[in-house]
Design an enzyme around this catalytic site. Structure first.
Site, PDB file in Angstrom:
ATOM      1  N   CYS A 338       0.835  -1.198   0.000  1.00 30.08           N
ATOM      2  CA  CYS A 338       0.000   0.000   0.000  1.00 30.08           C
ATOM      3  C   CYS A 338       0.879   1.262   0.000  1.00 30.08           C
ATOM      4  CB  CYS A 338      -0.971  -0.041   1.177  1.00 30.08           C
ATOM      5  SG  CYS A 338      -2.329   1.153   1.016  1.00 30.08           S
ATOM      6  N   HIS A 449      -3.583  -5.364   1.515  1.00 29.84           N
ATOM      7  CA  HIS A 449      -3.155  -5.729   2.861  1.00 29.84           C
ATOM      8  C   HIS A 449      -3.588  -7.162   3.142  1.00 29.84           C
ATOM      9  CE1 HIS A 449      -1.977  -1.708   4.232  1.00 29.84           C
ATOM     10  NE2 HIS A 449      -3.059  -1.235   3.629  1.00 29.84           N
TER      11      HIS A 449
END
Length: 494
Positions: A338, A449
């Protein structure tokens, strides 16, 4: 069914702490499973959480602690379980998430000006959960006796009074001063709030509990509140810590075969996804803040960030940018997740003042533009053929993920696209711009994630399986069942 049958609003058990880090989150998780195992319908609740560890649920995002508490309770995670989430971006500013959605209006308000604005939604969320469940396990925040915050409290005693909660007050005895913390907290509470305290809990105790006498008895004589549990120090309870990096100790199970250094920048987010690495035999997890911390690493991981440009500036100030680049040049494995993926690219572009402009590390041919709208969603995707097979070379680390399908979640403002040099210097390795790899094969960036929480990915990378969450939750429930005084936990809902 236990003694509590559904005949009105749920009874509420609340876990308060004398300080942050006293053990509220894991104790609340354990209580959720303990009551759920007795056939009760249970939900967790925390009015306000300040954390950059968040999970995607229906309707938006909530703090990770309440997400795990819901799973422990066999409940579907819900934005009502954590109606207000504050995600720190700088020392004096947080992004405000109300009922799962970012509120720019509330984010712009002074901190003390928010409480009355959000109290109606918080109270409604709790009331709805009470109407739908037998027991609601409530977690407080920080300390309930912060007298500078009492006037604007919406997370501790105001909630306890609203729900007439049966409260436990936990303290970290490993820090020292536990009895003073307990007595001082009790003494600073108004008399009506003291009446809600049902027991003191000594957490993280090492040694012979009989040596605590006569302190618990003296404390009860002073306050009227019994000490109902002395919980031994337990390093490996299996849940990530709610506040900050898990702990600063580097551990591994068995002989170390792979050292993973996760860069712990100031605004690190979603660090709970690395908990699984602590349970993989042969893996040593290191929290890296200096070049020396990554010098002996096999893998360097750039995790998520709540303020990517700020954390990138910190990375450069520490000299970690050069250390990461040198590691990659030697063929060492680098993973960006991310915000970490965004850092690996060529540039960060911020036309709306969301995060900040900055040059990237240049290890992947990507450019990230920050959008006003936040992407918040669950995704399942399959890795394409990755460069570098698993052949004993560090550059082959990610080849093991070829063809593996992983489930995870996205939480980001940045929208990342390929730089014109992508065809020469890299390749997309997941559909829809979820992951990219450099031409050499040793640098991987992914928006999802949860890579290390996915059983298939863990098996591909390490050939290992970790304990299931259900086993972890049952272990927590067994632990408190053993160490609380007999009848106390059932008595809280009688």
């Amino acid at each position: 069914m236990s003694s509590k049958a559904k005949n009105g609003p749920a009874l509420c058990v609340m876990v308060l702490g004398t300080t942050s880090g006293a053990g509220k989150s894991w104790l609340a998780t354990a209580l959720c499973r303990w009551y759920a195992r007795r056939g009760l319908k249970v939900a967790p609740f925390k009015a306000q959480n300040m954390s950059n560890n968040a999970r995607v649920v229906g309707g938006g995002e909530i703090g990770s602690a309440q997400y795990f508490q819901a799973l422990a309770a066999h409940a579907v995670p819900d934005v009502r379980m954590n109606p207000l989430l504050l995600k720190p971006e700088r020392d004096t500013h947080s992004q405000v998430v109300l009922m799962g959605q970012v509120s720019e209006e509330l984010s712009a308000l002074p901190w003390r000006g928010r409480s009355e604005r959000v109290w109606p939604q918080i109270a409604q969320a709790l009331d709805e959960l009470r109407a739908e469940n037998d027991v609601v396990v409530i977690e407080g925040a920080g300390s309930p006796a912060e007298i500078n915050l009492m006037a604007s409290d919406i997370v501790n005693m105001r909630i306890a009074r609203h729900a007439q909660a049966r409260c436990l007050l936990a303290t970290d005895i490993d820090r020292g001063g536990a009895f003073a913390h307990l007595y001082g907290t009790w003494a600073l509470l108004p008399e009506a709030d003291r009446a809600l305290l049902r027991g003191f809990v000594l957490n993280k105790f090492r040694g012979d509990a009989s040596l605590l006498a006569p302190a618990p008895q003296q404390l009860q004589a002073l306050t009227g509140v019994p000490t109902v549990a002395t919980l031994p120090m337990w390093w490996q309870h299996g849940l990530p810590e709610e506040d900050g990096v898990f702990d600063d100790r580097s551990r591994s199970s068995g002989a170390v075969s792979c050292t993973v250094a996760v860069v712990a920048y100031p605004r690190i987010s979603n660090l709970d996804e690395f908990q699984a690495l602590k349970n993989v035999p042969g893996v040593r997890l290191v929290w890296a803040r200096t070049p020396a911390d990554v010098a002996a690493a096999d893998w360097i991981v750039l995790p998520g960030s709540k303020h990517t440009s700020g954390d990138l500036a910190w990375l450069r100030a520490q000299g970690l940018d050069r250390a990461v680049a040198a590691h990659a040049e030697r063929g060492g494995a680098v993973l960006g997740i991310c915000g970490g993926l965004q850092m690996l690219g060529e540039a960060l572009v911020d036309p709306h003042g969301i995060d900040g402009n900055a040059p990237g590390l240049g290890l992947l041919p990507l450019v990230t533009v920050f959008a006003r709208e936040k992407t918040v969603r669950h995704r399942t995707a399959r890795f394409d053929k990755l460069r570098g097979e698993l052949n004993g070379e560090q550059s082959g680390a990610w080849g093991a993920l070829s063809g593996v399908t992983v489930a995870g979640y996205e939480i980001h403002h940045g929208q990342t696209a390929e730089h014109p040099q992508m065809a020469r210097d890299g390749q997309a390795v997941m559909p829809d711009g979820l992951a990219w790899q450099n031409a050499r094969g040793n640098v991987l960036g992914i928006y999802l994630h949860g890579l290390f929480e996915d059983p298939g990915a863990l098996h591909a990378l390490f050939g290992a399986a970790t304990p299931t969450l259900d086993a972890t939750f049952d272990g927590l429930a067994d632990f408190i069942d053993t160490h609380f005084d007999a009848g106390v936990l059932a008595g809280l809902i009688a």
